[in-house]
Enzyme design. Structure first.
Site, mmCIF file in Angstrom:
data_model
loop_
_atom_site.group_PDB
_atom_site.id
_atom_site.type_symbol
_atom_site.label_atom_id
_atom_site.label_comp_id
_atom_site.label_asym_id
_atom_site.label_seq_id
_atom_site.Cartn_x
_atom_site.Cartn_y
_atom_site.Cartn_z
ATOM 1 N N SER A 16 0.818 -1.216 0.000
ATOM 2 C CA SER A 16 0.000 0.000 0.000
ATOM 3 C C SER A 16 0.845 1.256 0.000
ATOM 4 C CB SER A 16 -0.902 -0.003 1.250
ATOM 5 O OG SER A 16 -1.517 1.250 1.440
ATOM 6 N N TYR A 32 -2.198 0.561 10.302
ATOM 7 C CA TYR A 32 -2.414 -0.084 9.009
ATOM 8 C C TYR A 32 -1.144 -0.025 8.170
ATOM 9 C CZ TYR A 32 -4.073 -0.610 4.179
ATOM 10 O OH TYR A 32 -4.221 -1.008 2.866
ATOM 11 N N GLU A 74 0.161 3.667 1.725
ATOM 12 C CA GLU A 74 0.176 4.124 3.113
ATOM 13 C C GLU A 74 1.507 3.801 3.794
ATOM 14 O OE1 GLU A 74 -2.048 5.774 5.129
ATOM 15 O OE2 GLU A 74 -3.402 6.169 3.453
#
Length: 343
Positions: free
Chosen positions: A134, A158, A136
């Site tokens: 990801s 996350y 992120e």
């Protein structure tokens, strides 16, 4: 014989698009299911007659070994995850178990079923593994745009869990010669996106406001900037990564940045409304540690995979609004029918 693919998270947004794509390529597609009462199985209901399902749980090592051994897939796509970032502050341990340790358990299942016990230089003929990494992971970005060599500075549980999943995938590639790759996918949306995600929250609200079902839309940080693309484009990249001679990691994104404010404006303009008349700011919706700017440098994917996105962000938001308008209209018609029947 047709190739076999095993998809974890097959009932999610990406899983449903990937299943469609692989079926179109002539694959036999298996979905890992944790029990048969999955509330999101409707996402793949139209494909059920063409799909196969096997029991398994990313939190249960033995079930993964059993699933991989039963299916004997050529390709495994690990899309199963808790993907709503804000939830990771409330349930950090669960998110880490699934998004981090779940990757390790799947890699271990492949290693055990394949009999990989030491470093091997030749990954031909092996099960090929795709990990859904990801953007992120980049978090408080060190540079813009972000590419495969940009350092990770995750800003959420996350992002931290996904970073572990990314590095353990690379470790198994280097330790055991496993064909294992990670796709560092930037934000990708579609009409199938969960209603808790900001783009779908916007498109649903716009449709309901246009039809008179809703008055206001509350949002958090309107200034957050993202590189948003269409999920249907991104699953093509996943598949292409596993068709290469050598395993490698790839950043996937459009290279174009839009703010949450831009998303709101595009969606409301599409139905002829001024967003400032309907949107309010709710400080409780702002993340504890915000990721302000994400933008992909997908040059490696373009040159090595030949991948390009086909849908730009304004088209994507308009597609999502149109889909939610149709859905909200159907719900109103169904409600009217029920009301008429009650009389």
């Amino acid at each position: 014989m047709s190739k076999r693919a095993l998809i974890t998270g097959i009932t999610g947004q990406d899983g449903s698009y990937l299943a469609e794509h692989l079926l179109g390529q002539g694959y036999q597609v298996w979905g890992l299911m944790r029990g048969q009462a999955n509330p999101r199985k409707s996402r793949v209901s139209r494909l059920v007659s063409e799909l196969n399902f096997v029991d398994g749980d990313l939190m249960d090592q033995a079930s993964l070994v059993s699933a991989v051994d039963k299916v004997q897939p050529d390709e495994i796509y690990n899309l199963g995850a808790i993907s709503f970032v804000p939830m990771s502050w409330q349930q950090a341990e669960l998110v880490t178990e699934i998004n981090g340790m779940g990757v390790l358990r799947m890699l271990e299942a492949i290693r055990m079923v394949s009999g990989l016990n030491g470093s091997r230089g030749d990954s031909s003929g092996q099960m090929r593994f795709y990990q859904a990494s990801s953007s992120e992971m980049f978090g408080k970005v060190a540079e813009t745009p972000q590419c495969e060599t940009t350092i990770f500075r995750p800003r959420s549980p996350y992002g931290v869990a996904k970073t572990y999943g990314h590095f353990i995938t690379r470790n198994y590639r280097e330790s055991f010669g496993m064909y294992a790759v990670s796709g560092m996918l930037f934000n990708h949306e579609s009409p199938r996106r969960g209603a808790e995600f900001v783009t779908r929250k916007i498109s649903l609200a716009v449709a309901r406001i246009k039809l008179g079902y809703q008055d206001k839309l509350s949002l958090g940080n309107l200034d957050a900037v993202r590189d948003w693309g269409f999920a249907g484009d991104y699953v093509r990249a996943m598949h292409l990564m596993l068709q290469q001679d050598e395993p490698n990691d790839y950043v996937i994104g459009t290279g174009e940045m839009y703010s949450v404010r831009d998303a709101v404006r595009i969606a409301f303009e599409h139905v002829g409304l001024n967003w400032e008349d309907y949107v309010s700011i709710d400080p409780s919706l702002v993340r504890p540690a915000e990721v302000e700017i994400l933008c992909a440098d997908a040059e490696r994917a373009r040159t090595q995979l030949g991948w390009e996105p086909s849908v730009d962000f304004p088209e994507l938001m308009q597609m999502m609004v149109d889909s939610d308008l149709r859905q909200a209209s159907r719900e109103r018609e169904y409600g009217d029918l029920l009301l008429a029947a009650s009389w």
